[in-house]
Design a protein around this motif. Structure first.
Motif, PDB file in Angstrom:
ATOM      1  N   GLY A 106       0.837  -1.192   0.000  1.00  0.00           N
ATOM      2  CA  GLY A 106       0.000   0.000   0.000  1.00  0.00           C
ATOM      3  C   GLY A 106       0.871   1.240   0.000  1.00  0.00           C
ATOM      4  O   GLY A 106       2.098   1.145  -0.070  1.00  0.00           O
ATOM      5  N   ILE A 107       0.236   2.388   0.087  1.00  0.00           N
ATOM      6  CA  ILE A 107       0.988   3.637   0.145  1.00  0.00           C
ATOM      7  C   ILE A 107       1.845   3.605   1.407  1.00  0.00           C
ATOM      8  O   ILE A 107       1.351   3.267   2.489  1.00  0.00           O
ATOM      9  CB  ILE A 107       0.058   4.866   0.172  1.00  0.00           C
ATOM     10  N   VAL A 108       3.090   3.945   1.246  1.00  0.00           N
ATOM     11  CA  VAL A 108       4.064   3.795   2.328  1.00  0.00           C
ATOM     12  C   VAL A 108       3.584   4.453   3.627  1.00  0.00           C
ATOM     13  O   VAL A 108       3.774   3.908   4.710  1.00  0.00           O
ATOM     14  CB  VAL A 108       5.449   4.308   1.846  1.00  0.00           C
ATOM     15  N   GLY A 127      12.017   8.666   1.696  1.00  0.00           N
ATOM     16  CA  GLY A 127      12.248   9.536   0.548  1.00  0.00           C
ATOM     17  C   GLY A 127      10.941   9.998  -0.054  1.00  0.00           C
ATOM     18  O   GLY A 127      10.618   9.695  -1.202  1.00  0.00           O
ATOM     19  N   ASP A 128      10.183  10.711   0.742  1.00  0.00           N
ATOM     20  CA  ASP A 128       8.886  11.226   0.300  1.00  0.00           C
ATOM     21  C   ASP A 128       8.488  12.312   1.283  1.00  0.00           C
ATOM     22  O   ASP A 128       8.550  12.114   2.497  1.00  0.00           O
ATOM     23  CB  ASP A 128       7.845  10.098   0.310  1.00  0.00           C
ATOM     24  N   SER A 129       8.073  13.449   0.755  1.00  0.00           N
ATOM     25  CA  SER A 129       7.853  14.587   1.645  1.00  0.00           C
ATOM     26  C   SER A 129       6.694  14.381   2.623  1.00  0.00           C
ATOM     27  O   SER A 129       6.644  15.034   3.659  1.00  0.00           O
ATOM     28  CB  SER A 129       7.633  15.853   0.828  1.00  0.00           C
ATOM     29  N   CYS A 408      -2.970  10.861  -7.310  1.00  0.00           N
ATOM     30  CA  CYS A 408      -2.353  11.921  -6.507  1.00  0.00           C
ATOM     31  C   CYS A 408      -1.226  12.571  -7.285  1.00  0.00           C
ATOM     32  O   CYS A 408      -0.924  13.738  -7.093  1.00  0.00           O
ATOM     33  CB  CYS A 408      -1.836  11.349  -5.194  1.00  0.00           C
ATOM     34  N   LEU A 409      -0.568  11.790  -8.131  1.00  0.00           N
ATOM     35  CA  LEU A 409       0.515  12.369  -8.939  1.00  0.00           C
ATOM     36  C   LEU A 409       0.629  11.606 -10.247  1.00  0.00           C
ATOM     37  O   LEU A 409       0.236  10.447 -10.327  1.00  0.00           O
ATOM     38  CB  LEU A 409       1.846  12.362  -8.188  1.00  0.00           C
ATOM     39  N   GLY A 410       1.116  12.270 -11.272  1.00  0.00           N
ATOM     40  CA  GLY A 410       1.098  11.692 -12.611  1.00  0.00           C
ATOM     41  C   GLY A 410       2.219  10.713 -12.877  1.00  0.00           C
ATOM     42  O   GLY A 410       3.041  10.931 -13.744  1.00  0.00           O
ATOM     43  N   GLY A 432      -0.163  20.817 -12.972  1.00  0.00           N
ATOM     44  CA  GLY A 432       0.286  19.560 -13.573  1.00  0.00           C
ATOM     45  C   GLY A 432       0.414  18.385 -12.618  1.00  0.00           C
ATOM     46  O   GLY A 432       0.785  17.290 -13.021  1.00  0.00           O
ATOM     47  N   ARG A 433       0.101  18.575 -11.353  1.00  0.00           N
ATOM     48  CA  ARG A 433       0.343  17.531 -10.359  1.00  0.00           C
ATOM     49  C   ARG A 433      -0.354  16.207 -10.692  1.00  0.00           C
ATOM     50  O   ARG A 433       0.172  15.130 -10.480  1.00  0.00           O
ATOM     51  CB  ARG A 433      -0.119  18.036  -8.985  1.00  0.00           C
ATOM     52  N   GLN A 434      -1.585  16.315 -11.169  1.00  0.00           N
ATOM     53  CA  GLN A 434      -2.353  15.084 -11.362  1.00  0.00           C
ATOM     54  C   GLN A 434      -2.187  14.500 -12.766  1.00  0.00           C
ATOM     55  O   GLN A 434      -3.023  13.745 -13.235  1.00  0.00           O
ATOM     56  CB  GLN A 434      -3.824  15.310 -10.996  1.00  0.00           C
TER      57      GLN A 434
END
Ligand code: SF4
Lengths: 473, 204
Positions: A106-108, A127-129, A408-410, A432-434
């Protein structure tokens, strides 16, 4: 004078002061995923280094995984390459991996807590904000870049500058239809997207104390959108209750000892803060963003501000409105949406899906809207299916997908097209995020996304929450 | 890696105006889909540069497309540059394009830290000074901008501006200690000692 949780955790994890003046901080848990690690592992190989503490490292795949067809090898060769590279790196360096066909995938930021890997008093890096999410447990959790991932892999340490602490007290109780997402969007709107630079945000006050862990995670998740790299909530009974019985949480007598230690790590009542802010929960309304950063938002019953009203640089506001194709003075409610996305590490947990399902139950997605629900993890997905939430969503016309970062992101097949407007429960509305360079994102709570999906336009969820199921919208 | 010292950066300037320029703009997420950083510089600001749909709506030549700024080494920016995602791909791509220092009003913390680790100092100057530096570069793009760390100054057209960098970061560049991995690997016994005192590592 007492100490804040940040200071206690910091002191306990300090190895030494480096010649650079930075603190060398031991990292208790390193979470990794496919996107920000390949170059770091290559750097280790080039130097012949081992991973210092594979036992304190845990990997999963989330950013690029398709949420519809997950059969391997992926059609997308680049995605296949990245997943295969993480699998190889985990194998070569002895790191546990919750891979694509693992029940724990799943999502970290969803799986760390749900597996009980995330615990109070820890230092955590990834390594993810949005690593700030884990602060909900009273951990000090940093989003880092790839060179720092390399550092943590090689040494289990980071070189960091000390942080100041701003306490944000959310006092009182939230009105119905107003959620954790609205609280954090309001905080970012008031303090600014850069307001938290140099600070850790400590979220406190009755409204936060009353929140479930899911809600606290939503708040801490978006700390970084306010510029604060770290956000946390002091551990309490809710925290310990959540962790009890989770696979990586201590059990039996160890759990009781852990609980006592966790409690001792909370900020002391007489701790001093570098800054103190109060937000009154009862004044809050559902919030929607109108611009191209998460600070550009208004209450759903308000109109889009001009530069001066927004208290922001007029040119920046004009640029945002031009991109969004919106006018100052226009009400945000009634804005037509093309896509509704419920998911992301901000709002893809079971309680988010329950709340959204409550809104769509007995209603239909507007014919022109493409709507999808992407649970944050395999486990969230299964739990939701056990409760029949998938049936509610499907019956309403939502697509029901598999766990991942999705829209959430492209970086995976789920993307906006052209200048579509998307009501989204994610965390970033950057240009452009999505996934479409001209796509337009409106951040809001999952319940508000559900309401927008049904209405076909931005609408005040408070009008729907109190209606009985099956009532027309 | 070795102890490479970084004392100054000089070359032509590249002014990129705007506050809160986020890393999704600098390096759109789809270009993160690769296992190396190679060739990333080709995609800097791609969605707003010539040829893209968004660029068609925007006015004027994008600074990264402007031939006057080609080969620049010093990027000049406004407030909160590099906010958003932690992707190191953003500073990596700038570095690969040839940028060796960034002068700005302020930077996001993660971007700043990532840039330090790849040896690209991000220095701050007052908003007025940044404004003037941008104007000078725009007027005479061929001018050399020199960012000098030991003297905390940025020189352009014979005019000197004060710049700021936290003292320890400046020293790290000057002495080569900016490449922290080696430092962190020193004295591993101390690291084990810290791990040993953490109840969640040893077991409650
Ligand atoms: S859901 Fe979005 S913000 Fe969260 S980790 Fe994935 S890409 Fe990042």
């Amino acid at each position: 004078m007492g100490k804040t949780l940040l200071r206690k955790v910091w002191d306990l994890h300090t190895v030494r002061t480096l010649p650079t003046g930075q603190t060398q901080l031991f990292i208790g848990l390193h979470l990794i995923h496919e996107v920000t690690t390949p170059q770091a592992f290559d750097a280790l190989r080039a130097r012949g280094w081992r991973v210092a503490r594979p036992d304190r490292t845990f990997a999963t795949v989330d950013h690029i995984v398709p949420t519809r067809e997950r059969r391997r090898p992926f059609l997308d060769v680049m995605a296949e390459d990245m997943i295969a590279s993480l699998e190889r790196n985990c194998r070569d360096f002895g790191i546990p991996l919750a891979g694509l066909d693992d029940d724990r995938q799943g999502i970290v930021h969803v799986i760390g807590p749900e597996l009980g890997l995330t615990q109070p008093g820890m230092t955590i890096a990834c390594g993810d904000s949005h690593t700030s999410t884990h602060g909900a447990f009273g951990a000090v959790a940093f989003g880092i870049g790839t060179s720092q991932v390399r550092d943590v892999l090689a040494s289990q340490c980071l070189a960091l500058e000390p942080l100041r602490v701003r306490r944000i007290r959310v006092t009182g109780a939230l009105p119905a239809g107003v959620y954790a997402k609205d609280v954090v969007l309001t905080i970012i709107q008031r303090l600014g997207v850069g307001g938290g630079v140099g600070y850790a945000y400590e979220y406190a006050g009755e409204a936060i104390e009353r929140m479930s862990m899911d809600e606290r995670m939503t708040i801490c998740n978006m700390s970084i959108e306010g510029g604060a790299r770290v956000g946390y909530v002091n551990p309490d009974r809710t925290t310990a209750d959540y962790l009890e019985g989770r696979p990586f949480a201590p059990a039996g007598g160890a759990f009781d000892r852990a609980r006592a230690w966790w409690t001792s790590m909370a900020s002391d009542p007489d701790a001093a803060y570098d800054d103190d802010v109060e937000i009154r929960a009862e004044e809050l309304t559902p919030v929607v963003t109108w611009g191209v950063n998460p600070g550009q938002s208004v209450g759903v019953d308000a109109t889009i501000p001009s530069g001066r009203e927004a208290g922001m640089d007029a040119a920046a506001v004009a640029d945002a409105l031009a991109y969004m194709q919106l006018q100052p003075g226009q009400p945000i409610a009634g804005l037509r949406v093309d896509v509704a996305f419920i998911g992301s590490c901000t709002n893809s947990r079971l309680s988010d899906l329950r709340e959204a399902a409550r809104i769509v139950s007995g209603r239909r997605v507007a014919p022109h809207v493409k709507a999808l629900v992407v649970p944050g993890s395999v486990s969230v997905k299964r739990a939701a299916e056990r409760e029949g939430l998938d049936q509610i969503f499907r019956a309403a016309g939502f697509e029901w997908r598999s766990a991942g970062c999705s829209m959430c992101l492209g970086m995976n097949p789920d993307k906006l097209e052209g200048s579509q407007v998307c009501a989204t429960s994610s965390n970033r509305n950057f240009k452009g995020r999505q996934g479409s360079p001209t796509g337009r994102s409106l951040l809001m709570s999952p319940a508000m996304v559900a309401a927008a999906a049904v209405a076909g336009e931005v609408t005040d969820v408070r009008k729907l929450v109190n209606q009985p199921e099956g009532a027309a919208s | 890696m070795g102890a490479r010292t970084i004392v100054f950066a000089e070359g032509r300037g590249l002014p990129m105006r705007g506050d809160d320029i986020d890393t999704d703009r600098i390096m759109p997420a789809r270009f993160l889909r690769a296992v190396t950083f190679e060739g990333l510089e080709r995609h800097l600001f791609e969605d707003e540069r010539a040829g893209s749909a968004a660029a068609a709506q925007a006015h004027g030549v994008h600074p990264f497309d402007n031939p006057h700024y080609r080969g620049a080494s010093v990027l000049v920016v406004n407030r909160n540059f590099g906010c958003g995602s932690s992707r190191e791909h953003a500073p990596q791509a700038l570095y690969r394009l040839g940028i060796r220092a960034v002068v700005g009003e302020s930077f996001s913390e993660i971007f700043f830290g990532n840039a330090v680790l790849i040896g690209m100092p991000c220095v701050t100057a007052s908003p007025d000074d940044v404004h003037e530096i941008m104007e000078r570069v725009e007027e005479r793009p061929e001018t050399v901008v020199r960012v000098d760390l030991p003297s905390d100054s940025c020189e352009i057209d014979g005019v000197t501006y004060d710049i700021r960098l936290p003292g320890n970061v400046r020293d790290a560049f000057i002495t080569g200690a900016w490449d922290t991995t080696g430092l962190l690997l020193d004295g591993y016994a101390d690291v084990d000692a810290v791990a040993a005192r953490l109840p969640y590592v040893g077991g409650f």
